[in-house]
Design an enzyme around this catalytic site. Structure first.
Site, PDB file in Angstrom:
ATOM      1  N   HIS A  42      28.235  78.723   1.181  1.00 20.53           N
ATOM      2  CA  HIS A  42      27.667  79.770   2.036  1.00 20.53           C
ATOM      3  C   HIS A  42      27.320  79.153   3.378  1.00 20.53           C
ATOM      4  O   HIS A  42      27.508  77.968   3.596  1.00 20.53           O
ATOM      5  CB  HIS A  42      26.422  80.370   1.386  1.00 20.53           C
ATOM      6  CG  HIS A  42      26.717  81.024   0.079  1.00 20.53           C
ATOM      7  ND1 HIS A  42      26.985  82.363  -0.046  1.00 20.53           N
ATOM      8  CD2 HIS A  42      26.821  80.506  -1.167  1.00 20.53           C
ATOM      9  CE1 HIS A  42      27.238  82.642  -1.319  1.00 20.53           C
ATOM     10  NE2 HIS A  42      27.146  81.536  -2.020  1.00 20.53           N
ATOM     11  N   TYR A  72      32.226  88.583   6.136  1.00 18.76           N
ATOM     12  CA  TYR A  72      32.357  87.198   6.617  1.00 18.76           C
ATOM     13  C   TYR A  72      33.584  86.491   6.065  1.00 18.76           C
ATOM     14  O   TYR A  72      34.160  85.627   6.703  1.00 18.76           O
ATOM     15  CB  TYR A  72      31.083  86.392   6.343  1.00 18.76           C
ATOM     16  CG  TYR A  72      30.825  86.043   4.895  1.00 18.76           C
ATOM     17  CD1 TYR A  72      31.554  85.047   4.256  1.00 18.76           C
ATOM     18  CD2 TYR A  72      29.845  86.702   4.161  1.00 18.76           C
ATOM     19  CE1 TYR A  72      31.331  84.738   2.913  1.00 18.76           C
ATOM     20  CE2 TYR A  72      29.618  86.391   2.829  1.00 18.76           C
ATOM     21  CZ  TYR A  72      30.368  85.413   2.212  1.00 18.76           C
ATOM     22  OH  TYR A  72      30.158  85.102   0.898  1.00 18.76           O
ATOM     23  N   ASP A  89      32.945  79.493  -8.535  1.00 21.41           N
ATOM     24  CA  ASP A  89      31.786  79.133  -9.356  1.00 21.41           C
ATOM     25  C   ASP A  89      30.790  80.249  -9.621  1.00 21.41           C
ATOM     26  O   ASP A  89      29.950  80.115 -10.495  1.00 21.41           O
ATOM     27  CB  ASP A  89      31.109  77.825  -8.911  1.00 21.41           C
ATOM     28  CG  ASP A  89      30.837  77.760  -7.438  1.00 21.41           C
ATOM     29  OD1 ASP A  89      30.908  78.816  -6.788  1.00 21.41           O
ATOM     30  OD2 ASP A  89      30.564  76.661  -6.940  1.00 21.41           O
TER      31      ASP A  89
END
Lengths: 985, 280
Positions: free
Chosen positions: A264, A525, A294
């Site tokens: 992130h 994003y 994950d």
């Protein structure tokens, strides 16, 4: 003639701006040089002499300009200089070499920045709220914020109260009651704590060099993590880094530079690592860190083989489930699902009121989890503690009761699934003589048979939503374990038996499926901002066509699985299986490092310090960083934490509050298409540059540009645009301009997308499938070729149906740990591994932290430290919390808030004990993602008191033929920590 | 005259700690002359969340209790410190950040322990109901705005109206015996202060144990019924609102077709009695 006028206009505009804006006048004093603009044949030209705060321009050609911009002809010059200017024309001209720029990057970049600033300096932004304060908007991973600034300093940050100027909220009518969400945004603790981490004492404010690192002499790689740092100038730091980029490519060749980063970033489409960082790394070529899925492990490696949804890594379609659940469901079974802690990722507390509504409507709740998690504690219902890693056994027993008592949807199974007879044969024990009954599962799960039967009957007789994982449609701690694929597969098989997609029968926990407008476009994003990366981001789906920008492409195909970075660095070789969302089969295509003919990694370009907190068996990293073969490590980071002290050069980056960006709350795109489904209001905002970067820190964009100036690539990287220009490009690429002007958007800071009207709201996921219709939820997945016969008909599986016997796994046929029919295979580390269990009799669960977001807002001397459920202050140090059962504590003489050492053969971590009956006996609960890694002795070989509990978790993959993480299969022991090192490993 | 009050629902607080964080965000690094000097980065909890865990697995819960300055109508802190502490017309109590310097006795004056000592500034400090923001036109204090569950609500009403509301809605104040007339009222305070008694009832059905639904669980003390509940599909019952003082209780479990079971328990904290089997 027209071009000549336009060229003269440029100098007028520059000088006029300098007259009006002192800061611009100041800028024009920064450099003295001559810029020539001309057409190719030299028949039209004008040159500009910069310096002394103004610009002198002269018609004609200069003999030795410092930079030159050449248009192929006058017509092109007019097109590119006469407003309104279409950036597509620029791109096309550049690609066709009809527009060229020559000169030193230092000059050309300054020139294009100056033109850009001239155009944007008049823009007014933010709201004057009196008392000397300006109010700006910004976003965090935990929600949007108003940011109040006074005298260049952030005063406070608050959630946003919506006003009458904002679109109305949606309403849902269910069972005669009308529900509408609060007219304000919610915020996670980690977002609300942002000011304290912006002004953290652990901020990096100057570039650093490791004291015993000499790029021209001794590198002392063995001292990484141990030696101290000295402050150096930006020029020195950038020169060393740029020279190392050149050197390793020259000395070692293709693939020698590796990029690594967290999963992130600080929020914002432009500043995100998938944006600028990808563009930068693609520009220099890099061995890519291959991210395993994950968050989705079990769903990806297991679940999707039964029902498709590969483009979501195996997650369920998340659309109209909110309405359907409130209308129809009689029970919600939360299984490894704690949305009050995990927020489904970025959705703050948006789902919280909806779960209150469900309670109000009398919908029953059940929570299956080794920990009585915060959702269970808050919303209430029956808590069924289950031994970690054994949930699949309980699921098979539920199926056993349903088969035995006829409590499943036989028509659905008959018409909408295949292979049920094979699953039935397994469950009933026809093939191995072992019925998977409630009695059978008890020794595994610790759940009494009568409890399983009671649950099976409730479930079989009531329309039930299965909340699998934090999002309800995916995720969950149970999917990150040795049995993670089994668990996700079992969840899907159970729902297939109950009629997945029928009214009141679906995946969800009221987190997803809000009736927002799903057609209004704003990029998430994962679409990569201005990366132009068509293969590494979701850019090509929509953004690339909508936002004119140059593509970027990594020429290096070599990759290293994230979970095997230490092996790659230490052993020089490793292998993995890919995250490939295009199909069910892409994951079978194993890959090796190094790739044929490629250099091994000699330089690491690392962003941030998160990996000690997020990598299993993380002490490996410390040793990997110290290997001699890794000649250079640069870390670009906001805070000095985690892996940062293992770098040779540290480049201080600033937060998103100190630079421009743009984003939408919760919008991810990519694997999480329509992630805003979790929000009560879609809210898109400009992320104002609220304050100047602290100290000497710089924005990522600036750092990348500064490095690329030294490689002649800055113009390619920026396209002559500033971060603010890219924000506007994103605005224009979206549907926003149809609804709000750029001017108003900049001032107000945000726009709320009106809710979807009732008749246009999408149906629940899989309703189309249950009813045998064409797919009608608004997602561009799966890919057309993934349909078996006709487009939009059936699922992605070979049969087009839910397959109890997964044909893709059957065709693969190489993974005995993933048989085509889901079968219970005990964990390779757990209560069944008796030898190890005897030595380490406690199971460690490492879910996401509740207050911090991955490593964000944790540690850093921030205010989350003072939350007792997050860290506990003992003898002046903030220790990470580990939850242990009173009986386990008593057996070891441990009291509440005592320091404990958690240990196994992989290492040890010192935490503060929280003694609580909410964690079942024999299990320790301590979140992963500590930002602090603080070994009390030799890094990698001594106890960590920072709280990186992943030091203890196994690096072993979920199954041998997957690259899936399995941290929740972990055995440890604990003891009272006395501060004595000798016993510690 | 209307005063600022808070109503906090204990059953809705899930300890996200946003109120605590917002208070830190507001005050750390910020001076508000006339209202409050800045709060130290660490150590102070002007809004603090207490917690109390009750019961044993699998019947266990934690209640969370946000506590802060009660803005008492009869605030002891205003009576000492020679005018350093005053109560505004809207009921908000302000410790003057200049006049209170060095007056540590103000800390001790609060029976609720809601006043903190700023060692560096030599100042007593506490939550000021965001008076500085309300004076600028804000509609509610930040703790109410950031609360995602609606557990904290701010009301500006007269003390008399608040009193009526408290009686009508069964709202309680903390430690009323202090006699300071606090202006923070709590809903569902029993979740924090009282005990529960629960269990799981099973019985033999066709030769196997099964959870028994619909069992009447009656809890008596000294012969009188103090609580009653029925078991759900998992055989679970939970009787709430039992006093926190230690006491002897009798529980009877009754279901048609089974022998009624009588159990005696001593309760000094919430208890889950485990699986209780009824005989046929």
């Amino acid at each position: 003639m027209q071009l000549q006028i336009l060229l003269q206009g440029v100098s007028w505009a520059l000088n006029y701006t300098a007259l009006r804006h002192p800061s611009f006048r100041q800028r024009l004093k920064e450099k003295e040089f001559v810029a020539q603009v001309k057409i190719k044949d030299g028949s039209v030209g004008r040159y500009y002499r910069f310096g002394k705060g103004r610009v002198m321009s002269t018609s004609g050609l200069h003999v030795s300009p410092d930079m030159t911009i050449t248009f192929k002809n006058a017509a092109l010059g007019v097109t590119l200089l006469r407003p309104p200017i279409d950036h597509t024309d620029f791109i096309n001209a550049m690609k066709n070499f009809a527009l060229q720029m020559e000169g030193e990057d230092e000059i050309t970049q300054w020139f294009t920045d100056t033109i850009s600033i001239m155009n944007t300096i008049r823009w007014d932004y933010g709201t004057d709220v009196g008392d000397g304060e300006m109010r700006y908007t910004n976003f965090t991973n935990g929600g949007p914020l108003f940011v109040y600034v006074k005298d260049g300093k952030i005063v406070r940050m608050t959630p946003i109260d919506l006003t009458d100027d904002d679109a109305d909220s949606w309403t849902i009518t269910a069972r005669g009651k009308t529900f509408t969400p609060p007219r304000k945004t919610t915020i996670n603790p980690h977002g609300l704590a942002s000011k304290s981490v912006v002004y953290s004492s652990k901020r990096l404010l100057k570039p650093l060099k490791r004291v015993d690192f000499d790029p021209n002499g001794e590198r002392n790689t063995q001292n990484r993590g141990k030696s101290g740092y000295e402050e150096i100038s930006w020029d020195e730091a950038l020169d060393i880094t740029a020279n190392e980029i050149k050197r390793v490519k020259r000395e070692h060749g293709h693939g020698a530079i590796m990029n690594s980063h967290g999963s992130h970033h600080t929020w914002g489409n432009i500043g995100h690592y998938l944006s600028g960082q990808m563009r930068f790394m693609n520009a220099i070529g890099h061995t890519k860190m291959h991210l395993n899925p994950d968050s989705w492990e079990g769903w990806y490696w297991g679940g999707m083989h039964h029902y498709g949804n590969s483009m979501r890594n195996g997650a369920m379609e998340p659309y109209g489930q909110l309405q359907d659940c409130l209308d129809e469901a009689e029970m919600i079974v939360f299984w490894a699902s704690d949305p009050e802690s995990s927020s489904g990722s970025y959705a703050s507390f948006e789902g919280t009121p909806r779960r209150h509504w469900a309670r109000e409507l009398g919908i029953k709740m059940v929570h299956i989890d080794p920990y009585c998690n915060h959702t269970a504690n808050h919303i209430g219902g029956k808590w069924i503690p289950v031994v970690p890693g054994t949930s699949p056994a309980m699921a098979h027993a539920l199926a056993h009761v349903w088969m035995t008592e006829g409590l499943y949807d036989q028509d659905y199974v008959e018409t909408r699934t295949t292979g049920f007879d094979k699953y039935r044969a397994y469950v009933m024990g026809d093939e191995d003589g072992v019925p998977k009954s409630p009695e059978w599962q008890e020794s595994e799960t610790g759940v009494a048979p009568h409890t399983v039967r009671a649950l099976a009957r409730e479930w079989g007789n009531k329309k039930t939503y299965l909340a699998a994982g934090g999002k309800g449609t995916t995720f969950g701690g149970a999917n990150r374990s040795a049995t993670g694929a089994q668990w996700a597969r079992a969840m899907i098989c159970l729902m297939a038996m109950q009629g997945l997609g029928k009214p009141g029968i679906n995946f969800g926990n009221l987190q997803c499926g809000a009736p927002i407008d799903y057609e209004f476009y704003f990029p998430g994003y994962a679409e990569g901002g201005f990366s132009g990366d068509l293969t590494g981001t979701a850019s090509p789906i929509q953004l690339y066509q909508r936002q004119p920008h140059l593509l970027s492409m990594n020429s290096v195909t070599q990759q290293i699985p994230r979970l095997r970075i230490p092996e790659a660095l230490m052993d020089g070789e490793t292998s993995g299986y890919p995250t490939d969302a295009r199909s069910l089969e892409g994951q079978f295509m194993g890959f090796k490092y190094p790739s044929p003919g490629h250099s091994r990694v000699r330089m690491m370009y690392k962003y941030g310090g998160s990996h000690f907190g997020t990598t299993m068996e993380s002490n490996r990293l410390a040793q990997a960083y110290q290997t001699e073969g890794l000649e250079f490590v640069v870390n670009q980071s906001i805070w000095n934490e985690g892996e940062v002290p293992f770098a040779d050069i540290v480049l201080p980056a600033c937060t998103n509050f100190e630079r421009w960006d743009i984003g939408e709350w919760g919008a991810a795109g990519g694997y999480s298409q329509h992630n805003q489904t979790m929000l009560n209001h879609r809210l898109i905002g400009i992320q104002h540059k609220c304050i100047e970067p602290l100290g000497e820190s710089r924005s990522d964009y600036q750092i990348f540009t500064d490095l690329l100036k030294r490689l002649g690539l800055s113009a390619y990287f920026t396209e002559g645009a500033t971060e603010l220009d890219w924000c506007k490009a994103q605005f224009e690429a979206s549907d926003l301009p149809k609804q709000i002007s750029w001017k108003k958007f900049l001032r107000k800071g945000y726009y709320v997308v009106p809710a979807e009207k009732e008749e246009n709201r999408p149906p629940p996921g899989f309703r189309w499938y249950a009813e045998g219709r064409k797919k009608d939820v608004p997602e561009p997945a799966p890919l057309p070729s993934e349909y078996g016969e006709k487009y939009l008909e059936g699922l992605q599986t070979q049969s087009g149906k839910i397959e109890f016997e997964a044909q893709s796994l059957k065709r693969f046929g190489q993974d005995p740990e993933r048989p085509p029919v889901n079968k219970y295979i005990p964990s390779w580390e757990g209560r069944q591994t008796s030898e190890l269990y005897e030595k380490y009799p406690l199971q460690l669960l490492t879910p996401h932290p509740r207050y911090s977001f991955h490593t964000q807002s944790d540690g850093k001397d921030g205010i989350l430290n003072d939350i007792e459920d997050h860290r506990v202050l003992v003898d002046g140090y903030y220790y990470w919390v580990a939850r242990i059962n009173p009986a386990d504590a008593a057996a070891r003489g441990i009291q509440h808030h005592d320091l404990i050492r958690m240990h196994n053969d992989r290492g040890s971590v010192i935490c503060a004990a929280q003694v609580t009956a909410r964690i079942m006996q024999g299990v320790v609960h301590s979140a992963e993602s500590s930002a602090e890694y603080d070994p009390i002795g030799e890094p990698g070989k001594s106890p960590d008191r920072g709280g990186c509990v992943n030091v203890l978790t196994p690096k072993r993959h979920m199954t041998e033929k997957t690259t899936g993480s399995a941290p929740n299969s972990c055995l440890i022991n604990i003891e009272l920590w006395t501060g004595q090192l000798e016993a510690a490993s | 005259m209307s005063k600022w009050h808070l109503i906090i629902d204990v059953a809705l607080c899930h300890n996200c700690s946003n109120c605590f964080i917002a208070c830190k965000d507001e005050h750390v690094g910020n001076d508000y002359p006339g209202y409050a000097a800045s709060q130290p980065l660490h150590g102070h909890s002007w809004i603090e969340i207490g917690q109390r865990e009750r019961g044993q697995a699998p019947m266990v819960d934690t209640a969370y209790l946000p506590k802060t300055c009660n803005q008492c109508a009869d605030a002891p802190c205003t009576k000492i410190g020679e005018g350093a502490v005053h109560q505004r017309d809207d009921g908000i109590v302000i410790i003057d950040p200049v006049k209170a310097k060095g007056k540590k006795e103000i800390v001790a004056s609060c029976p609720y322990g809601a006043i903190w000592w700023n060692e560096e500034e030599q100042l007593p400090q506490k939550w000021i109901f965001d008076a500085h923001l309300l004076d600028r036109g804000w509609k509610e204090p930040r703790c109410a705005q950031v609360c995602p569950t609606g557990a904290i609500k701010a009301e500006k009403i007269s003390d008399a109206d608040m009193q009526k509301r408290a009686e009508a809605e069964n709202l309680k104040v903390l430690s009323p015996e202090f006699g300071t007339a606090p202006r923070i009222h709590y809903r569902n305070l029993h979740r924090f202060t009282h005990n529960f008694l629960g269990g799981t009832v099973i019985g033999d059905v066709d030769g196997r144990n099964e959870c028994l639904e619909g069992v009447t669980a009656e809890v008596r003390q000294k012969g009188s019924v103090v609580g009653e509940a029925r078991t759900d599909a998992f055989g679970e019952f939970k009787v709430e609102k039992l006093p926190s003082e230690e006491g002897e209780y009798q529980v009877s479990l009754a279901l048609e077709g089974y022998v009624t079971s009588e159990i005696s328990v001593t309760l000094d904290q919430s208890r889950y009695l485990g699986e209780l089997k009824l005989a046929r």
